[in-house]
Write an enzyme that holds these catalytic residues in place. Structure first.
Site, PDB file in Angstrom:
ATOM      1  N   ASP A  67       0.810  -1.221   0.000  1.00  7.73           N
ATOM      2  CA  ASP A  67       0.000   0.000   0.000  1.00  7.73           C
ATOM      3  C   ASP A  67       0.841   1.268   0.000  1.00  7.73           C
ATOM      4  OD1 ASP A  67       0.872  -0.523   2.571  1.00  7.73           O
ATOM      5  OD2 ASP A  67      -1.105  -1.001   3.347  1.00  7.73           O
ATOM      6  N   ASN A 136      -7.696  -3.125  14.226  1.00  6.67           N
ATOM      7  CA  ASN A 136      -9.069  -3.434  13.789  1.00  6.67           C
ATOM      8  C   ASN A 136      -9.115  -4.637  12.836  1.00  6.67           C
ATOM      9  OD1 ASN A 136      -7.910  -2.416  11.499  1.00  6.67           O
ATOM     10  ND2 ASN A 136      -9.329  -0.697  11.234  1.00  6.67           N
ATOM     11  N   HIS A 138      -7.297  -4.942  10.082  1.00  4.36           N
ATOM     12  CA  HIS A 138      -7.023  -4.661   8.665  1.00  4.36           C
ATOM     13  C   HIS A 138      -5.728  -5.344   8.220  1.00  4.36           C
ATOM     14  CE1 HIS A 138      -4.702  -0.547   9.301  1.00  4.36           C
ATOM     15  NE2 HIS A 138      -3.868  -1.558   9.338  1.00  4.36           N
ATOM     16  N   GLU A 143      -9.845  -2.168   5.229  1.00  2.36           N
ATOM     17  CA  GLU A 143     -10.451  -1.837   6.513  1.00  2.36           C
ATOM     18  C   GLU A 143     -11.739  -2.637   6.739  1.00  2.36           C
ATOM     19  OE1 GLU A 143      -8.616  -0.243   8.372  1.00  2.36           O
ATOM     20  OE2 GLU A 143      -7.926   1.687   7.637  1.00  2.36           O
TER      21      GLU A 143
END
Ligand code: F6R
Length: 242
Positions: A67, A136, A138, A143
């Site tokens: 990313d 979380n 990810h 996400e």
């Protein structure tokens, strides 16, 4: 999934580096999928040390990063391109033409994402993908409420991710709100995956990755369906596992 629980961050980094180095020794023209963030820094350091001891040669390796922040130029010291250069690539003998990080600035995001996917395919696919994990759940910047079918695409960052990544910026307002990320489909197409996690803050996400219901709420839960995943944890990140 194979689970390796080691004593601490250093052991995790050493284990991950030795998996990557073996991959490159066995197949010098390996295609590596790489991650940024705090977690893999020790692994990169170990790999540089292995390179300095002539234990591994990166001259034929190609890399694809997971990313990049949307809106940041390569030269920006917060960009993931900059991170990769300054934490890894500049210390090894990789051909910089073989290094790929999604473009953070683009006139045509869609076209750039398609061409990133095409490049991975033309290279023969990713042999081994390194992943960290967000608090979380990810992976990459995929996400919660993720679309499992997505390939490389523009994503909106989750509130928790923006908060967590604010530590790298002068203030939370400077954290980009969007990123370009490989999609879950891209990640799952990798032949082998290693996921690294360290510290108690990741313990819940790790529990959900291994034992949670496979659901878009916990993007990493999809890894349960991949045939070759190794999860390397320190004791803190493994705290919630039986
Ligand atoms: C980084 C990436 C992210 C991080 C995750 C954990 O390229 O894709 O998924 O792996 O946010 O970050 P750290 O390691 O900083 O806790």
């Amino acid at each position: 999934m194979e689970l390796l629980v080691v004593k601490n961050y250093e052991e995790m980094s050493k284990k991950a580096a030795s998996i990557i180095a073996s991959q490159v020794v066995i197949k010098p023209q390996s295609i590596l999928g790489l991650a940024t963030g705090d977690t893999p820094l020790g692994m990169y350091k170990e790999l540089v040390e292995k390179y300095n001891r002539n234990e591994v040669d990166f001259s034929k390796v190609k890399t694809f990063n997971l990313d990049e922040y949307y809106g940041l130029e390569k030269e920006n010291s917060q960009s993931y391109y900059y991170y990769m250069m300054n934490n890894f690539f500049k210390f090894i003998n990789i051909d910089k033409n073989n290094v790929n990080v999604p473009k953070g600035t683009s006139d045509d995001v869609e076209e750039d994402c398609l061409s990133y996917e095409k490049k991975i395919k033309e290279a023969g696919g990713i042999d081994i993908q390194v992943l960290g994990i967000g608090v979380n759940g990810h992976i990459g910047f995929n996400e919660p409420n993720v679309n499992f079918e997505a390939q490389t695409h523009l994503v909106e960052l989750d509130e928790k991710t923006i908060k967590s990544n604010a530590r790298f910026f002068n203030s939370i307002d400077e954290v980009p709100k969007k990123a370009i990320s490989m999609g879950i489909k891209t990640i799952l197409q990798s032949k082998k995956i290693i996921l690294l996690a360290t510290g108690e803050s990741k313990a819940e996400a790790i529990y959900n990755t291994l034992y949670g219901k496979i659901s878009p709420e916990i993007p990493s839960s999809i890894l349960q369906l991949h045939q070759d995943v190794t999860i390397i944890l320190d004791e803190e990140a493994a705290k919630k596992l039986k």
